[in-house]
Write an enzyme that holds these catalytic residues in place. Structure first.
Site, PDB file in Angstrom:
ATOM      1  N   ASP A  29      -0.983  -6.354  -0.327  1.00  0.00           N
ATOM      2  CA  ASP A  29      -1.605  -5.411   1.149  1.00  0.00           C
ATOM      3  C   ASP A  29      -2.912  -5.325   1.130  1.00  0.00           C
ATOM      4  O   ASP A  29      -3.524  -4.951  -0.209  1.00  0.00           O
ATOM      5  CB  ASP A  29      -1.211  -4.693   1.235  1.00  0.00           C
ATOM      6  CG  ASP A  29       0.425  -4.184   1.742  1.00  0.00           C
ATOM      7  OD1 ASP A  29       0.396  -4.981   2.364  1.00  0.00           O
ATOM      8  OD2 ASP A  29       1.626  -3.081   2.332  1.00  0.00           O
TER       9      ASP A  29
ATOM     10  N   ASP B 201       0.738  -1.133  -0.155  1.00  0.00           N
ATOM     11  CA  ASP B 201       0.175  -0.419  -0.268  1.00  0.00           C
ATOM     12  C   ASP B 201       0.756   1.132  -0.013  1.00  0.00           C
ATOM     13  O   ASP B 201       0.179   1.858  -0.349  1.00  0.00           O
ATOM     14  CB  ASP B 201      -1.304   0.142   1.080  1.00  0.00           C
ATOM     15  CG  ASP B 201      -0.055  -0.318   2.552  1.00  0.00           C
ATOM     16  OD1 ASP B 201       0.471  -0.277   2.639  1.00  0.00           O
ATOM     17  OD2 ASP B 201      -1.572   0.044   3.389  1.00  0.00           O
ATOM     18  N   SER B 202       2.345   1.030  -0.537  1.00  0.00           N
ATOM     19  CA  SER B 202       3.361   2.017  -0.096  1.00  0.00           C
ATOM     20  C   SER B 202       2.759   2.939  -1.616  1.00  0.00           C
ATOM     21  O   SER B 202       3.120   4.272  -1.911  1.00  0.00           O
ATOM     22  CB  SER B 202       4.685   1.497  -0.504  1.00  0.00           C
ATOM     23  OG  SER B 202       4.418   0.976  -1.310  1.00  0.00           O
TER      24      SER B 202
ATOM     25  N   LYS C 251      -1.335  -9.346   2.998  1.00  0.00           N
ATOM     26  CA  LYS C 251      -0.337  -8.569   3.832  1.00  0.00           C
ATOM     27  C   LYS C 251      -1.254  -8.304   4.719  1.00  0.00           C
ATOM     28  O   LYS C 251      -2.126  -7.151   4.263  1.00  0.00           O
ATOM     29  CB  LYS C 251       0.870  -8.169   3.786  1.00  0.00           C
ATOM     30  CG  LYS C 251       1.695  -7.814   5.009  1.00  0.00           C
ATOM     31  CD  LYS C 251       3.205  -7.420   4.324  1.00  0.00           C
ATOM     32  CE  LYS C 251       3.202  -6.042   3.839  1.00  0.00           C
ATOM     33  NZ  LYS C 251       2.738  -5.262   4.306  1.00  0.00           N
TER      34      LYS C 251
ATOM     35  N   GLU D  74      -1.267  -5.361   8.315  1.00  0.00           N
ATOM     36  CA  GLU D  74      -0.180  -4.989   9.767  1.00  0.00           C
ATOM     37  C   GLU D  74      -1.218  -5.377  11.146  1.00  0.00           C
ATOM     38  O   GLU D  74      -1.705  -4.969  11.060  1.00  0.00           O
ATOM     39  CB  GLU D  74      -0.009  -3.848   9.738  1.00  0.00           C
ATOM     40  CG  GLU D  74       0.081  -3.394   8.407  1.00  0.00           C
ATOM     41  CD  GLU D  74       0.974  -1.684   7.144  1.00  0.00           C
ATOM     42  OE1 GLU D  74       0.020  -0.850   8.791  1.00  0.00           O
ATOM     43  OE2 GLU D  74       1.006  -1.324   6.584  1.00  0.00           O
TER      44      GLU D  74
ATOM     45  N   GLU E 270       9.435  -4.325  10.009  1.00  0.00           N
ATOM     46  CA  GLU E 270       9.729  -2.941  10.224  1.00  0.00           C
ATOM     47  C   GLU E 270      10.146  -2.030  10.837  1.00  0.00           C
ATOM     48  O   GLU E 270       9.362  -1.906  12.410  1.00  0.00           O
ATOM     49  CB  GLU E 270       8.806  -2.365   9.018  1.00  0.00           C
ATOM     50  CG  GLU E 270       8.712  -0.896   8.105  1.00  0.00           C
ATOM     51  CD  GLU E 270       7.772  -0.428   7.196  1.00  0.00           C
ATOM     52  OE1 GLU E 270       6.896  -1.751   6.615  1.00  0.00           O
ATOM     53  OE2 GLU E 270       7.984   0.680   6.858  1.00  0.00           O
TER      54      GLU E 270
HETATM   55  O1  KIV Z   1       4.020  -1.066   1.198  1.00  0.00           O
HETATM   56  C1  KIV Z   1       4.961  -1.627   1.475  1.00  0.00           C
HETATM   57  O2  KIV Z   1       5.830  -1.386   0.723  1.00  0.00           O
HETATM   58  C2  KIV Z   1       5.345  -2.508   2.875  1.00  0.00           C
HETATM   59  C3  KIV Z   1       6.942  -2.461   2.597  1.00  0.00           C
HETATM   60  C4  KIV Z   1       7.588  -1.685   2.604  1.00  0.00           C
HETATM   61  C5  KIV Z   1       7.488  -3.958   3.774  1.00  0.00           C
HETATM   62  O3  KIV Z   1       4.184  -2.806   3.110  1.00  0.00           O
END
Ligand code: KIV
Length: 274
Positions: free
Chosen positions: A93, A54-55, A123, A125, A192
């Site tokens: 994510d 989600d980056s 994924k 969190e 992280e």
């Molecule tokens: O969203 C993302 O890119 C991440 C990584 C930095 C692990 O969660």
């Protein structure tokens, strides 16, 4: 590197592959991708795992945090990536508030990511507070990767992107969270921005692979945001980032040359027309 399976096609990476890699002591390589072209390049180069993080919120959409990302945004990016990948394991994510409210909603979000986007795993969190949700999703047949330490979806709770779990109390909680996630059935955990010594302790105490970002060398694998490691983003220079290219400069100079050639009438030339 890519291994050849039957018919000369590459062996696909599965969640079991990465668990086996930990057992063999083979490091796992992971990078982000959010689109078809980048995913194809990263996959063909032999990466083991692609994260549709989600980056994308920061890198693709220009938001300051990952909070605004929606499930529909993530499904769109993930489906683009899946179409570009032959070998790597693709993990997506689930975005903020698509899995925290109820387990039922989390299950529906995870199911949409698998069915509509074609993700191979998701994924989430968090630790203890989401462990029963993780269990339910895994029981439904969807592989889950955990994410502990700096969890950017909680930025407004932390108030800062600084290193997490430096204090003993938070470090002990993180150790407990890792065990809870393992018991809930995750196949891997991202760590992280935590101290290297703590990442080592977690890595040695869980059977599933840990993937570090700013968590030192003792994790079972490493992940970076591809745009950062390619040097596309000039202004982001945390200590943990190693740049493998300076694509910002290369791209700027290519665009400058194009502008020059258009303005001067040099492009297109005789060979570049019909
Ligand atoms: O969203 C993302 O890119 C991440 C990584 C930095 C692990 O969660």
């Amino acid at each position: 590197m890519s291994t050849q399976g039957k018919n000369g096609r590459p062996d696909k990476v599965t969640t079991q592959t990465v668990v086996d890699m930990k057992q063999r002591g083979e490091k796992i390589s992971m990078l982000t991708a959010y689109d078809f072209t980048m995913a194809g390049i990263v996959d063909a180069a032999g990466i083991d795992v692609i994260l549709v993080g989600d980056s994308a919120s920061n890198v693709m959409a220009g938001f300051e945090t990952t909070v605004p990302m929606t499930l529909d945004h993530m499904i769109y990016h993930t489906s683009c990536v899946v179409r570009g990948v032959e070998r790597a394991l693709v993990i997506a994510d689930l975005p903020f508030m698509s899995y925290q409210v109820t387990t039922k909603e989390a299950l529906i979000s995870a199911g949409r990511m698998m069915k509509e986007a074609g993700a191979h795993a998701i994924k989430l969190e968090g630790g203890k507070t989401i462990s029963s949700t993780v269990r339910r999703i895994v029981d439904a047949g969807i592989p889950v990767m955990g994410h502990l330490g700096l969890t950017p979806q909680s930025i407004y709770k932390f108030g800062t992107y600084k290193v997490r779990a430096k204090e003993e109390k938070e470090a002990e909680q993180l150790m407990r969270d890792a065990k809870r996630l393992e018991e809930a059935g995750v196949f891997s955990i991202v760590l992280e921005k935590i101290p290297s010594a703590l990442a080592k302790q977690v890595t040695e105490s869980v059977s599933v692979p840990t993937i570090g970002i700013g968590a030192g060398p003792h994790c079972d694998g490493q992940v970076l945001v591809t745009h950062d490691m390619l040097g596309l983003n000039k202004d982001f220079s945390p200590r943990f980032l190693r740049r493998y290219a300076d694509l910002h400069s290369s791209m700027s100079s290519a665009v400058n040359n194009y502008i020059k050639d258009v303005k001067s009438g040099d492009f297109p030339n005789e060979q570049e027309q019909y």
